[in-house]
Design a protein around this motif. Structure first.
Motif, PDB file in Angstrom:
ATOM      1  N   ILE A   1      -8.319  20.143 -97.317  1.00  0.00           N
ATOM      2  CA  ILE A   1      -9.661  20.421 -97.840  1.00  0.00           C
ATOM      3  C   ILE A   1     -10.622  19.475 -97.130  1.00  0.00           C
ATOM      4  N   ASN A   2     -11.405  20.027 -96.235  1.00  0.00           N
ATOM      5  CA  ASN A   2     -12.403  19.228 -95.523  1.00  0.00           C
ATOM      6  C   ASN A   2     -13.696  19.275 -96.320  1.00  0.00           C
ATOM      7  N   ILE A   3     -14.247  18.115 -96.620  1.00  0.00           N
ATOM      8  CA  ILE A   3     -15.512  18.119 -97.347  1.00  0.00           C
ATOM      9  C   ILE A   3     -16.641  18.418 -96.359  1.00  0.00           C
ATOM     10  N   GLY A   4     -17.401  19.433 -96.690  1.00  0.00           N
ATOM     11  CA  GLY A   4     -18.557  19.826 -95.888  1.00  0.00           C
ATOM     12  C   GLY A   4     -19.819  19.528 -96.664  1.00  0.00           C
ATOM     13  N   SER A   5     -20.747  20.454 -96.617  1.00  0.00           N
ATOM     14  CA  SER A   5     -22.044  20.241 -97.268  1.00  0.00           C
ATOM     15  C   SER A   5     -22.808  21.551 -97.144  1.00  0.00           C
ATOM     16  N   VAL A   6     -23.873  21.660 -97.936  1.00  0.00           N
ATOM     17  CA  VAL A   6     -24.743  22.825 -97.751  1.00  0.00           C
ATOM     18  C   VAL A   6     -25.315  22.814 -96.331  1.00  0.00           C
ATOM     19  N   THR A   7     -25.325  21.643 -95.685  1.00  0.00           N
ATOM     20  CA  THR A   7     -25.812  21.578 -94.302  1.00  0.00           C
ATOM     21  C   THR A   7     -24.816  22.189 -93.303  1.00  0.00           C
ATOM     22  N   CYS A   8     -23.654  22.655 -93.783  1.00  0.00           N
ATOM     23  CA  CYS A   8     -22.782  23.471 -92.922  1.00  0.00           C
ATOM     24  C   CYS A   8     -23.496  24.766 -92.543  1.00  0.00           C
ATOM     25  N   VAL A   9     -24.395  25.209 -93.417  1.00  0.00           N
ATOM     26  CA  VAL A   9     -25.009  26.532 -93.216  1.00  0.00           C
ATOM     27  C   VAL A   9     -26.537  26.516 -93.280  1.00  0.00           C
ATOM     28  N   ALA A  10     -27.130  25.369 -93.610  1.00  0.00           N
ATOM     29  CA  ALA A  10     -28.591  25.343 -93.773  1.00  0.00           C
ATOM     30  C   ALA A  10     -29.167  24.125 -93.068  1.00  0.00           C
ATOM     31  N   GLY A  11     -30.414  24.229 -92.618  1.00  0.00           N
ATOM     32  CA  GLY A  11     -31.060  23.118 -91.928  1.00  0.00           C
ATOM     33  C   GLY A  11     -31.964  22.334 -92.863  1.00  0.00           C
ATOM     34  N   TYR A  12     -31.904  21.003 -92.789  1.00  0.00           N
ATOM     35  CA  TYR A  12     -32.771  20.129 -93.588  1.00  0.00           C
ATOM     36  C   TYR A  12     -33.462  19.150 -92.653  1.00  0.00           C
ATOM     37  N   ALA A  13     -34.780  19.014 -92.779  1.00  0.00           N
ATOM     38  CA  ALA A  13     -35.497  18.013 -91.987  1.00  0.00           C
ATOM     39  C   ALA A  13     -34.935  16.636 -92.303  1.00  0.00           C
ATOM     40  N   GLY A  14     -34.716  15.823 -91.279  1.00  0.00           N
ATOM     41  CA  GLY A  14     -34.218  14.464 -91.478  1.00  0.00           C
ATOM     42  C   GLY A  14     -32.710  14.355 -91.408  1.00  0.00           C
ATOM     43  N   LEU A  15     -32.010  15.485 -91.274  1.00  0.00           N
ATOM     44  CA  LEU A  15     -30.538  15.453 -91.318  1.00  0.00           C
ATOM     45  C   LEU A  15     -29.905  16.054 -90.054  1.00  0.00           C
ATOM     46  N   ALA A  16     -30.543  15.871 -88.890  1.00  0.00           N
ATOM     47  CA  ALA A  16     -30.001  16.534 -87.688  1.00  0.00           C
ATOM     48  C   ALA A  16     -28.571  16.100 -87.346  1.00  0.00           C
ATOM     49  N   PRO A  17     -28.279  14.789 -87.245  1.00  0.00           N
ATOM     50  CA  PRO A  17     -26.885  14.440 -86.926  1.00  0.00           C
ATOM     51  C   PRO A  17     -25.921  14.851 -88.040  1.00  0.00           C
ATOM     52  N   TYR A  18     -26.375  14.683 -89.276  1.00  0.00           N
ATOM     53  CA  TYR A  18     -25.509  15.044 -90.414  1.00  0.00           C
ATOM     54  C   TYR A  18     -25.206  16.546 -90.380  1.00  0.00           C
ATOM     55  N   GLY A  19     -26.256  17.357 -90.181  1.00  0.00           N
ATOM     56  CA  GLY A  19     -26.064  18.814 -90.120  1.00  0.00           C
ATOM     57  C   GLY A  19     -25.161  19.202 -88.963  1.00  0.00           C
ATOM     58  N   ALA A  20     -25.332  18.504 -87.818  1.00  0.00           N
ATOM     59  CA  ALA A  20     -24.474  18.794 -86.657  1.00  0.00           C
ATOM     60  C   ALA A  20     -23.014  18.503 -87.012  1.00  0.00           C
ATOM     61  N   SER A  21     -22.796  17.374 -87.702  1.00  0.00           N
ATOM     62  CA  SER A  21     -21.417  17.020 -88.049  1.00  0.00           C
ATOM     63  C   SER A  21     -20.828  18.029 -89.043  1.00  0.00           C
ATOM     64  N   ARG A  22     -21.634  18.474 -89.993  1.00  0.00           N
ATOM     65  CA  ARG A  22     -21.112  19.398 -91.018  1.00  0.00           C
ATOM     66  C   ARG A  22     -20.920  20.806 -90.469  1.00  0.00           C
ATOM     67  N   GLY A  23     -21.841  21.227 -89.594  1.00  0.00           N
ATOM     68  CA  GLY A  23     -21.632  22.516 -88.922  1.00  0.00           C
ATOM     69  C   GLY A  23     -20.337  22.472 -88.118  1.00  0.00           C
ATOM     70  N   GLY A  24     -20.091  21.320 -87.488  1.00  0.00           N
ATOM     71  CA  GLY A  24     -18.861  21.147 -86.714  1.00  0.00           C
ATOM     72  C   GLY A  24     -17.625  21.208 -87.604  1.00  0.00           C
ATOM     73  N   VAL A  25     -17.716  20.596 -88.783  1.00  0.00           N
ATOM     74  CA  VAL A  25     -16.570  20.627 -89.714  1.00  0.00           C
ATOM     75  C   VAL A  25     -16.252  22.076 -90.092  1.00  0.00           C
ATOM     76  N   LYS A  26     -17.283  22.859 -90.310  1.00  0.00           N
ATOM     77  CA  LYS A  26     -17.058  24.273 -90.676  1.00  0.00           C
ATOM     78  C   LYS A  26     -16.344  25.017 -89.542  1.00  0.00           C
ATOM     79  N   GLN A  27     -16.842  24.871 -88.321  1.00  0.00           N
ATOM     80  CA  GLN A  27     -16.250  25.591 -87.185  1.00  0.00           C
ATOM     81  C   GLN A  27     -14.831  25.089 -86.899  1.00  0.00           C
ATOM     82  N   MET A  28     -14.664  23.768 -86.977  1.00  0.00           N
ATOM     83  CA  MET A  28     -13.346  23.189 -86.720  1.00  0.00           C
ATOM     84  C   MET A  28     -12.327  23.687 -87.749  1.00  0.00           C
TER      85      MET A  28
END
Ligand SMILES: NC(=O)c1ccc[n+]([C@@H]2O[C@H](COP(=O)([O-])OP(=O)(O)OC[C@H]3O[C@@H](n4cnc5c(N)ncnc54)[C@H](O)[C@@H]3O)[C@@H](O)[C@H]2O)c1
Ligand SMILES: O=C(O)[C@H](O)[C@@H](O)[C@H](O)[C@H](O)CO
Length: 264
Positions: A144-171
């Motif tokens: 169970i990999n912990i992701g975030s709503v930022t796996c699928v949505a963009g938030y101002a101020g969270l570019a590296p975090y969103g990149a990491s979570r999008g990556g977790v989803k794809q991985m």
């Protein structure tokens, strides 16, 4: 006719990363309450003493290991320690993570590396070592990999975090393919907004909480209890035919909460 399901984890052993506080601490206790023995982990063993007692008080076995997910040596050492002390790891919760919240123009090279190395690279290599040393030989595993709503949505101020979570989803989708034939499921549990030390500063701003709450269809930020059932589902036998999936537990904020009606 099959029996009603209870997400019973009796006889299972679970490894959770980043259990010194916050969601990781809650995930570990939830698994222990459902019957699992635990391996808990942190960068500092001293931070796990209280947690270890809580788990053993529940009647479960508990091994504490030192783990910094930004270091390959630390990951291999933690898994080797586990190998010398426990027979199996059935469930892995890749929870350790961090965030740097800044306008995109102010993000530094080091900020990027901290967030992406911890959340994405760390998640991969912990999964790799646990799969290789325990789950593949056993022919069974729940990752169970912990992701975030930022796996699928963009938030101002969270570019590296969103990149990491999008990556977790794809991985996660790739790993579901890699290890499906080995009896291992790999899924993402993606929390929405839950108040913890990672984001406490946001909740100190009443205006932001109101802004957030208005955008959550279920009308409130998450409470820790909201994650327990979804975690247990992904950890238990009952999710055996579910892999490569993203389970958002976010009160619906990821649907895109734009109002199309005028305010009355
Ligand atoms: N709180 C939320 O709303 C929310 C939402 C979605 C996802 N998440 C994710 O859930 C996880 C837990 O977050 P939290 O809110 O409990 O935050 P937290 O800051 O309270 O906990 C993070 C945990 O990860 C550990 N950690 C950080 N870097 C580490 C490293 N290099 N090696 C090992 N452990 C490390 C910390 O020590 C801590 O135990 C994180 O991955 C976070 O990104 C949180
Ligand atoms: O530090 C933060 O800005 C928050 O903790 C975020 O990580 C969100 O809560 C979450 O990831 C959204 O799902």
């Amino acid at each position: 006719m099959s029996q009603p399901h209870s997400f019973d984890l009796t006889g299972r052993t679970a490894f959770v990363s980043g259990t010194s506080r916050g969601l990781g601490e809650r995930f570990a206790l939830t698994l222990a309450k459902a019957g699992a023995d635990l391996i808990i982990s942190s960068r500092t063993l001293a931070s796990l003493k209280d947690m270890e007692k809580q788990v053993t008080d529940l009647g479960r076995k508990c091994l504490s290991v030192e783990l910094d997910v930004r270091s390959m040596d630390s990951i291999t050492a933690a898994v080797a320690t586990a190998k010398s002390q426990v027979e199996k790891i059935d469930i892995l919760v890749n929870n350790a993570g961090c965030n740097v919240r800044k306008p995109a123009t102010e993000i530094t090279w080091d900020d990027w590396n901290l967030v992406v190395d911890t959340n994405l690279r760390g998640t991969f290599f912990v999964a790799q070592q646990v799969a290789k040393e325990f789950m593949i030989p056993a022919g069974y595993g729940r990752i169970i990999n912990i992701g975030s709503v930022t796996c699928v949505a963009g938030y101002a101020g969270l570019a590296p975090y969103g990149a990491s979570r999008g990556g977790v989803k794809q991985m996660t989708m790739s790993l579901a393919h890699d290890w499906g034939k080995d009896g291992i499921t790999v899924n993402v549990l993606a929390p929405g907004w839950f108040k913890t030390s990672q984001n406490r500063v946001m909740y100190e701003d009443a205006g932001w909480v109101e802004y957030l709450t208005e955008r959550i269809p279920l009308g409130r930020p998450g409470a820790m209890d909201d994650l327990e059932g979804p975690l247990l589902f992904l950890a238990a036998e009952e999710s055996r035919y579910v892999t490569g999936q993203l389970l958002l537990v976010d009160g619906g904020i990821s649907v895109g909460a734009t109002r199309a009606l005028p305010k009355k």
